[in-house]
Scaffold this active site. Sequence first.
Site, PDB file in Angstrom:
ATOM      1  N   ARG A  81       9.305   3.004  11.512  1.00  0.00           N
ATOM      2  CA  ARG A  81      10.353   2.577  10.561  1.00  0.00           C
ATOM      3  C   ARG A  81      11.684   2.308  11.258  1.00  0.00           C
ATOM      4  O   ARG A  81      12.290   3.193  11.839  1.00  0.00           O
ATOM      5  CB  ARG A  81      10.487   3.589   9.417  1.00  0.00           C
ATOM      6  CG  ARG A  81      11.141   4.911   9.723  1.00  0.00           C
ATOM      7  CD  ARG A  81      11.032   5.846   8.526  1.00  0.00           C
ATOM      8  NE  ARG A  81       9.636   6.196   8.275  1.00  0.00           N
ATOM      9  CZ  ARG A  81       9.199   7.397   7.929  1.00  0.00           C
ATOM     10  NH1 ARG A  81      10.045   8.380   7.740  1.00  0.00           N
ATOM     11  NH2 ARG A  81       7.918   7.636   7.748  1.00  0.00           N
ATOM     12  N   SER A  93       6.765   7.360  13.112  1.00  0.00           N
ATOM     13  CA  SER A  93       6.616   6.052  12.474  1.00  0.00           C
ATOM     14  C   SER A  93       7.361   4.953  13.208  1.00  0.00           C
ATOM     15  O   SER A  93       8.189   5.201  14.080  1.00  0.00           O
ATOM     16  CB  SER A  93       7.111   6.119  11.042  1.00  0.00           C
ATOM     17  OG  SER A  93       8.513   5.988  11.021  1.00  0.00           O
ATOM     18  N   ARG A 109      -0.576  12.920  10.145  1.00  0.00           N
ATOM     19  CA  ARG A 109       0.748  13.500  10.461  1.00  0.00           C
ATOM     20  C   ARG A 109       1.044  14.688   9.571  1.00  0.00           C
ATOM     21  O   ARG A 109       0.742  14.659   8.381  1.00  0.00           O
ATOM     22  CB  ARG A 109       1.843  12.464  10.202  1.00  0.00           C
ATOM     23  CG  ARG A 109       1.801  11.389  11.206  1.00  0.00           C
ATOM     24  CD  ARG A 109       3.006  10.489  11.145  1.00  0.00           C
ATOM     25  NE  ARG A 109       2.900   9.637  12.300  1.00  0.00           N
ATOM     26  CZ  ARG A 109       3.236   8.362  12.335  1.00  0.00           C
ATOM     27  NH1 ARG A 109       3.783   7.796  11.274  1.00  0.00           N
ATOM     28  NH2 ARG A 109       3.082   7.675  13.433  1.00  0.00           N
ATOM     29  N   ASP A 132       0.794  -1.233   0.000  1.00  0.00           N
ATOM     30  CA  ASP A 132       0.000   0.000   0.000  1.00  0.00           C
ATOM     31  C   ASP A 132       0.829   1.288   0.000  1.00  0.00           C
ATOM     32  O   ASP A 132       0.339   2.342  -0.373  1.00  0.00           O
ATOM     33  CB  ASP A 132      -0.940   0.015   1.216  1.00  0.00           C
ATOM     34  CG  ASP A 132      -0.201  -0.222   2.541  1.00  0.00           C
ATOM     35  OD1 ASP A 132       1.033  -0.372   2.525  1.00  0.00           O
ATOM     36  OD2 ASP A 132      -0.874  -0.264   3.593  1.00  0.00           O
ATOM     37  N   HIS A 133       2.086   1.212   0.408  1.00  0.00           N
ATOM     38  CA  HIS A 133       2.901   2.425   0.507  1.00  0.00           C
ATOM     39  C   HIS A 133       3.649   2.738  -0.789  1.00  0.00           C
ATOM     40  O   HIS A 133       3.539   3.831  -1.335  1.00  0.00           O
ATOM     41  CB  HIS A 133       3.941   2.285   1.628  1.00  0.00           C
ATOM     42  CG  HIS A 133       3.408   2.460   3.010  1.00  0.00           C
ATOM     43  ND1 HIS A 133       2.476   1.634   3.571  1.00  0.00           N
ATOM     44  CD2 HIS A 133       3.716   3.369   3.968  1.00  0.00           C
ATOM     45  CE1 HIS A 133       2.215   2.033   4.809  1.00  0.00           C
ATOM     46  NE2 HIS A 133       2.957   3.092   5.075  1.00  0.00           N
ATOM     47  N   ASP A 167       4.004  -1.027  11.441  1.00  0.00           N
ATOM     48  CA  ASP A 167       3.520   0.297  11.060  1.00  0.00           C
ATOM     49  C   ASP A 167       2.920   0.937  12.302  1.00  0.00           C
ATOM     50  O   ASP A 167       2.189   0.288  13.048  1.00  0.00           O
ATOM     51  CB  ASP A 167       2.459   0.187   9.955  1.00  0.00           C
ATOM     52  CG  ASP A 167       2.194   1.550   9.364  1.00  0.00           C
ATOM     53  OD1 ASP A 167       2.768   1.864   8.311  1.00  0.00           O
ATOM     54  OD2 ASP A 167       1.437   2.324   9.992  1.00  0.00           O
TER      55      ASP A 167
HETATM   56  C1  MIC Z   1       4.089   6.519   8.245  1.00  0.00           C
HETATM   57  O1  MIC Z   1       2.913   6.838   8.298  1.00  0.00           O
HETATM   58  O2  MIC Z   1       5.011   7.265   8.606  1.00  0.00           O
HETATM   59  C2  MIC Z   1       4.451   5.139   7.716  1.00  0.00           C
HETATM   60  C3  MIC Z   1       5.101   5.327   6.403  1.00  0.00           C
HETATM   61  O3  MIC Z   1       3.271   4.402   7.528  1.00  0.00           O
HETATM   62  C4  MIC Z   1       5.348   4.465   8.752  1.00  0.00           C
HETATM   63  C5  MIC Z   1       5.933   3.203   8.313  1.00  0.00           C
HETATM   64  C6  MIC Z   1       7.089   3.373   7.408  1.00  0.00           C
HETATM   65  O4  MIC Z   1       7.901   4.283   7.587  1.00  0.00           O
HETATM   66  O5  MIC Z   1       7.196   2.552   6.493  1.00  0.00           O
HETATM   67  C7  MIC Z   1       4.677   4.199  10.096  1.00  0.00           C
HETATM   68  O6  MIC Z   1       3.734   4.871  10.434  1.00  0.00           O
HETATM   69  O7  MIC Z   1       5.151   3.348  10.863  1.00  0.00           O
HETATM   70 FE1  SF4 Z   2      -0.060   4.877   5.086  1.00  0.00          FE
HETATM   71 FE2  SF4 Z   2       1.275   5.608   7.293  1.00  0.00          FE
HETATM   72 FE3  SF4 Z   2      -0.220   7.363   5.936  1.00  0.00          FE
HETATM   73 FE4  SF4 Z   2      -1.393   5.442   7.263  1.00  0.00          FE
HETATM   74  S1  SF4 Z   2      -0.168   7.098   8.121  1.00  0.00           S
HETATM   75  S2  SF4 Z   2      -1.900   6.100   5.196  1.00  0.00           S
HETATM   76  S3  SF4 Z   2       0.016   3.746   7.005  1.00  0.00           S
HETATM   77  S4  SF4 Z   2       1.634   6.342   5.212  1.00  0.00           S
END
Ligand code: MIC
Ligand code: SF4
Length: 642
Positions: free
Chosen positions: A535, A533, A379, A64-65, A119
Amino acid sequence: MAKNLTYKILEEHLLAGKLEPGTEIGIRIDQTLTQDATGTMAYLQFEAMGIPRVRTKLSVSYIDHNMLQAGFENADDHRFLQSIAAKYGIYFSRPGNGICHQVHLERFGVPGETLVGSDSHTPTGGGLGMIAIGAGGLDVAVAMGGQPFYVIAPKVVLVRLTGSLPPWVSGKDIILEVLRRQTVKGGLGRVFEYGGPGVENLSVPERATITNMGAELGATTSIFPSDEQTREYLRAQKREDAWRPLAADPDAEYDEVVEIDLGTLEPLVACPSSPDAVVPVRELAGTEVSQVCVGSCTNSSYHDLMVVASVLKGHTVHPQVSMTISPGSRQVFTMIAHSGALADLIQSGARILESACGPCIGMGQAPPTGWATLRTFNRNFPGRSGTPDDLVHLASPEVAAATALRGVISDPRELGEPPHIELPREFFIDDSMIMPPTEKPEEVEIIRGPNIAPLPLAEPMPEEIRGEVLLKLGDNISTDTILPAGARVLPLRSNIPAISQYVFNYVDWTFPQRAKQAGVSMVAGGANYGQGSSREHAALAPMYLGVKAVFAKTFARMHHTNLINFGILPLRFIDDADYDRLNAGDVLLIPNVRQAIKDGSQITVRNTIQGYEFTARHELTPRQIEIVLAGGLLNQVRSSQS
Ligand code: MIC
Ligand code: SF4
């Protein structure tokens, strides 16, 4: 003793430790989820553990990313993930099927079960009464291997809701209100458990918006009871058999209580560039915007999109505004198509994107320089949209729709009667894009394109650490600052040498080169370092560049664990004056560090440039001490297997 819901579920899953707030516990994990940006690393790590098949009740891998295929990298990763899933017993949600959290809620979430996901927004499952926790990929890999998931037993905050929401006010406004009061640091070490008479008026998708964005509090997770609303939702998903009633005992005890009278809430907005910079929409009314984006795992449900479509029906999006819509799942997408709402959205001039994270993670739709954008996401950390110095506002779908019509931030209450949208009696069910694992794993060959680089391992902790503090940063540094995401960097998630070139890119683009030159280095930050996140790349890539210790006033939970998992020592300043006194460029020495970590939590640090000593503190559990000394969790798991 009367128990709250959080501790009831934790107790049912307890494998190690004592359920006392502040102490480490190990819990049994029923379900795991991964997404493609963290999944490649998680599965490489799972492979390295040498376990033939996942040992959870259910594991799902979502795509999905990394959906923008500007080069071969993301497509390569998707092939890899599909083959790994088939072989190791993991369900595979194909690209196009939707955002992991939305699809998981719809098709897999089970009240009372535990879920760990790579995530940070995994707590979305709390909307169904799950204990759902975000973690780095390595922790998820370990959970897939059937090992306990370790977490600090949380304090539990009751968020007591009374009354019901006024027209045009929705779940997003509830969580924005909690963020306004508690801030992005307020959730550390805590679970937010929702209760009180106001809960029964909230549907599961609304609850999921709230538990999803509880991640922005820094909370371990958030949870709602499983009640008639939950049953109704699961019935409409043709999964009523997954339902069981769950609630706190009537006199349950809580560490803290937050009271919210829903009737007093109004539409809110989080201002640039922090999810807790919350003010009433009316205070910003009239601010020009160039973009409105609806979607993300926070606000992309059928209900959310129907609200937006009803407001836009028969109108054209304001000439100055570029509006995008990303449905949360293929289920939502299909249903708005069948209902005709999709046609209304297309007619209004909204740009329909695929069902994925999209602009939320800077995968396209970076806003123009100097212009405000309003998004229904969770975010707005600096630069996350893809535009440096961006001005991202976060709000509900209702506010987004009103703003898209008028071209300025608008209070939806000025639009008159709100649309009335019922939750469907039956959702559109079609799981044909979810591929079950194969019965014949021996026949599956793992497909590895050139983007999949071997896993780097850290060295065991040396006897002493001597290194330059390459950067001194302020409070609330997010992982988006430590290692940005976005369309350019995300495709490198399976290639640590390549992605490490982007560490701290927005703050100091010379960082990777300086770190390589230094050999061993350190970083210092203020409070809530590493928020945001899950990550693990924000620890792995600095580890690869030679960062051996990070000093901060406090750490965010997931980043703290990720640092330890990759052999970087997280140390807290005991006295704020020590933070103030430290300069970038100072060379710090921690002599006998291995012994010092074992001897106790206080660590003596010598500033060899300014010529003074100070004491810092580690907050490692005995288990984590072993991990850090071994140079990370993978080293430790491997040595315990041999
Ligand atoms: C995000 O919303 O920052 C992400 C991308 O979903 C991350 C995960 C990632 O960095 O792959 C998260 O929320 O953990
Ligand atoms: Fe995707 Fe992270 Fe955004 Fe949710 S917050 S839509 S998991 S990138």
